[in-house]
Enzyme design. Structure first.
Site, mmCIF file in Angstrom:
data_model
loop_
_atom_site.group_PDB
_atom_site.id
_atom_site.type_symbol
_atom_site.label_atom_id
_atom_site.label_comp_id
_atom_site.label_asym_id
_atom_site.label_seq_id
_atom_site.Cartn_x
_atom_site.Cartn_y
_atom_site.Cartn_z
ATOM 1 N N HIS A 210 26.721 41.223 56.035
ATOM 2 C CA HIS A 210 26.363 40.489 57.252
ATOM 3 C C HIS A 210 27.642 40.104 58.001
ATOM 4 O O HIS A 210 28.061 38.945 58.009
ATOM 5 C CB HIS A 210 25.570 39.228 56.905
ATOM 6 C CG HIS A 210 24.168 39.481 56.466
ATOM 7 N ND1 HIS A 210 23.851 39.933 55.192
ATOM 8 C CD2 HIS A 210 22.987 39.354 57.123
ATOM 9 C CE1 HIS A 210 22.543 40.057 55.087
ATOM 10 N NE2 HIS A 210 21.996 39.725 56.238
ATOM 11 N N GLU B 251 24.461 43.103 51.100
ATOM 12 C CA GLU B 251 25.161 42.286 50.111
ATOM 13 C C GLU B 251 24.311 41.115 49.622
ATOM 14 O O GLU B 251 24.732 40.411 48.703
ATOM 15 C CB GLU B 251 26.509 41.788 50.671
ATOM 16 C CG GLU B 251 26.521 40.425 51.334
ATOM 17 C CD GLU B 251 26.025 40.449 52.757
ATOM 18 O OE1 GLU B 251 26.453 39.597 53.541
ATOM 19 O OE2 GLU B 251 25.160 41.297 53.100
#
Length: 305
Positions: A122, A195
């Site tokens: 992100h 992630e």
């Protein structure tokens, strides 16, 4: 639908209908003002962002962490201002808005016809990177979105990303993996923000000196389909152009069980993400709990990405 859900839906709708009409300098100033106000309030998200940065920059002083979290909120609001405005951007503006390094890893992979999985953390604006791929490279791709509440908000995100040229599958429902695998076997492109594990059944990895779970999907897809697995990291500088890097492919180990191969590949992905995040921590927009030591029995934090 609860009152909070109705409010969230209305605010996002207002953003897409109003912010996209603003001149770009006005939108930039608005984003920075909102970011600074949110940072000064030190709500749960800001505190969590600062706590996460403390793991990324373990020797940072409290003053340095405060500077990082302020810069992080400004980066996060830049993402939102850009995203609200992206549907109104011209093709030329999208093409000029992103400057990726290592692009040959992606273009060679696409040309090979074996399929490509792009995996990103992100960072900065992954939606802009996706819009750039569909416009500059003229390559459609498939992605997955978390199913948000209320359903109308999820529908807004799907419509927004489909309007940028993406095929969007829901994270829940059990059919996404099969569809992604088919796209890859056809030589297609799949992009996954990868992630943060949303299933509580991801692969444990070391990440900035502690354990966390990452989704197994990118590594499993590469194993099962023979597709390339390419990590991507993104960041902002002081210009209107987002920066990025397509990293070399993560190879599938030649031996071991599927679980062992998945563990090795996911750890390699985590290591590449960590390098990019350490270089540009303020552009990592992680306002949720991530490490196992920080997780409650089951996190309830939502994330519209």
């Amino acid at each position: 639908m609860s009152a909070q859900e109705r409010l969230a839906d209305a605010l996002y709708g207002l953003g897409w209908s109003t912010v996209k009409k603003l001149p770009e300098p006005v939108a930039v100033r608005l984003g920075r003002t909102v970011a600074d106000l949110a940072w000064k309030r030190r709500g749960k998200g800001v505190r969590r962002l600062e706590s996460n940065y403390a793991r990324v920059v373990p020797d940072a002083s409290p003053e340095r962490l405060a500077e990082l979290s302020r810069a992080g909120m400004r980066s996060y609001l830049r993402y939102w201002m850009e995203s609200f405005r992206l549907p109104a951007w011209s093709v030329a503006r999208v093409r000029s808005g992103f400057d990726p390094k290592g692009l040959h890893h992606l273009t060679d992979g696409i040309a090979s016809g074996r399929g490509v999985v792009l995996a990103l953390p992100h960072m900065a604006n992954w939606d802009l990177a996706g819009a750039w791929v569909t416009t500059e490279l003229k390559t459609p791709f498939t992605t997955v979105a978390e199913r948000l509440k209320p359903e109308t908000l999820y529908d807004r995100f799907v419509a927004y990303r489909e309007g940028l040229g993406m095929e969007v599958l829901p994270h829940t429902g059990g059919t996404a993996f099969g569809t992604l695998a088919r796209r890859l076997r056809e030589g297609g492109l799949v992009c996954l923000v990868a992630e943060r594990d949303l299933s509580a059944s991801g692969v444990e990895v070391d990440f900035f000196g502690d354990r966390m779970r990452m989704p197994a999907g990118p590594s499993l897809l590469a194993q099962q389909t023979g597709a390339l697995l390419l990590p991507v990291t993104l960041w902002y500088d002081d210009s209107p152009v987002m920066q990025g890097r397509v990293h070399p492919p993560i190879e599938t180990p030649g031996s071991g069980t599927r679980a062992e191969k998945t563990s090795v590949m996911t750890q390699a992905l985590a290591d590449t993400f960590a390098t990019g995040i350490a270089d540009h921590p303020e552009d990592w927009h992680m306002l949720q709990r991530l490490w196992l030591a920080d997780l409650e029995p089951r996190p309830s934090d939502g994330d519209p990405a």
